[in-house]
Write a protein that holds these residues in place. Structure first.
Motif, short mmCIF file in Angstrom:
data_model
loop_
_atom_site.label_atom_id
_atom_site.label_comp_id
_atom_site.label_asym_id
_atom_site.label_seq_id
_atom_site.Cartn_x
_atom_site.Cartn_y
_atom_site.Cartn_z
N CYS A 55 0.88 -1.05 -0.05
CA CYS A 55 -0.15 0.03 0.04
C CYS A 55 0.66 1.46 -0.05
CB CYS A 55 -1.06 -0.08 1.05
SG CYS A 55 -2.33 -1.33 1.06
N THR A 56 1.88 1.13 0.75
CA THR A 56 2.85 2.30 0.80
C THR A 56 3.30 2.67 -0.68
OG1 THR A 56 3.67 2.01 2.99
CG2 THR A 56 5.05 3.36 1.74
N LEU A 57 3.69 1.44 -1.37
CA LEU A 57 4.33 1.73 -2.73
C LEU A 57 3.34 2.19 -3.68
CD1 LEU A 57 6.50 -1.34 -2.70
CD2 LEU A 57 7.47 0.93 -2.47
N ARG A 58 2.04 1.63 -3.58
CA ARG A 58 0.84 1.95 -4.43
C ARG A 58 0.73 3.68 -4.16
NH1 ARG A 58 -2.54 -0.82 -2.51
NH2 ARG A 58 -3.48 0.85 -1.32
N TYR A 59 0.46 4.20 -3.17
CA TYR A 59 0.02 5.23 -2.75
C TYR A 59 1.18 6.27 -3.30
CZ TYR A 59 -4.09 5.08 0.30
OH TYR A 59 -5.12 4.83 0.97
N ARG A 60 2.65 5.94 -2.93
CA ARG A 60 3.72 6.67 -3.44
C ARG A 60 3.56 6.89 -5.00
NH1 ARG A 60 6.52 8.89 0.20
NH2 ARG A 60 6.96 7.90 2.01
N ARG A 61 3.46 5.82 -5.60
CA ARG A 61 3.30 5.84 -7.25
C ARG A 61 1.91 6.79 -7.69
NH1 ARG A 61 0.65 4.20 -11.64
NH2 ARG A 61 1.89 3.66 -13.54
N HIS A 62 0.97 6.74 -6.88
CA HIS A 62 -0.29 7.57 -7.21
C HIS A 62 0.13 9.11 -6.66
CE1 HIS A 62 -3.15 4.01 -7.24
NE2 HIS A 62 -2.25 3.84 -7.95
N HIS A 63 0.79 9.17 -5.90
CA HIS A 63 1.36 10.45 -5.43
C HIS A 63 1.96 11.12 -6.51
CE1 HIS A 63 2.84 13.95 -3.43
NE2 HIS A 63 4.10 13.47 -3.61
N PHE A 64 2.91 10.67 -7.34
CA PHE A 64 3.58 11.15 -8.42
C PHE A 64 2.96 11.42 -9.80
CE2 PHE A 64 7.12 9.97 -5.06
CZ PHE A 64 7.57 11.18 -5.12
N MET A 65 2.03 10.29 -9.77
CA MET A 65 1.28 10.10 -11.08
C MET A 65 -0.12 10.79 -10.99
SD MET A 65 3.44 8.41 -12.91
CE MET A 65 2.09 8.04 -14.30
N ALA A 66 -0.59 11.47 -10.20
CA ALA A 66 -1.56 11.92 -10.05
C ALA A 66 -1.82 13.33 -10.93
CB ALA A 66 -2.00 12.55 -8.72
#
Length: 178
Positions: free
Chosen positions: A52-63
């Protein structure tokens, strides 16, 4: 009819057992046969929090999109919270005499939640909401399984569950706005 008085008494045999095997720290024989199962549950929860940490971080940068700066910031806040959960779980695993499993090769297989590579903002919110709901359910089940077998771990899981419920509520609100 005389009323019978009940007395609460400690198990002196368990107290005597606690005087032995000092190298095991806080883990006394009362943890019994459940310790290995609890460590396994915690390691699976650890894998979930890391994914979940990795998914959220990816989404943070891709939003990307009209609301993206605010949502991206929320994704980062959630990523940091999930990482804090992972740290707390790893610490408890060590306290129980186990080894926290950070092996990247098996994280996805052990995780209750999925990692995804969606690029649409609404799909990111949905993926994170689904993952939070899965986390809520898995923590509820772990709490029920552990019950009174390990009150310290149960309280830890209850605390993390409260955070996950809050995350799910926030994401649900974002879904309505997106």
């Amino acid at each position: 009819m005389a009323e019978r008085q009940l007395h609460l008494k400690l198990d002196t045999a368990a107290l005597d057992a606690a005087r032995k095997h000092l190298s095991e720290g806080a883990v006394t024989p009362a943890y019994g046969p459940w310790r290995d199962d609890i460590v396994q549950l915690l390691n699976d929860a650890l894998a979930t929090e890391l994914v979940c940490t990795l998914r959220y971080r990816r989404h943070h940068f891709m939003a990307d999109g009209l609301e993206s700066p605010r949502i991206a910031e929320e994704f980062l806040v959630h990523a940091n919270a999930e990482l804090a959960h992972a740290d707390r779980l790893a610490q408890r695993i060590v306290q129980l005499g186990g080894d926290p499993d950070f092996n990247p090769a098996s994280l996805q297989d052990r995780s209750h939640a999925d990692y995804d590579e969606v690029t649409d903002l609404k799909a990111m919110i949905k993926a994170n909401l689904v993952a939070e709901r899965v986390a809520v359910e898995s923590y509820r089940q772990m709490i029920a399984l552990i019950g009174d077998k390990d009150s310290t771990t149960r309280r830890l899981l209850e605390d993390i569950l409260a955070d996950e419920e809050e995350h799910a509520d926030e994401l649900s609100d974002w879904m309505e706005r997106a």
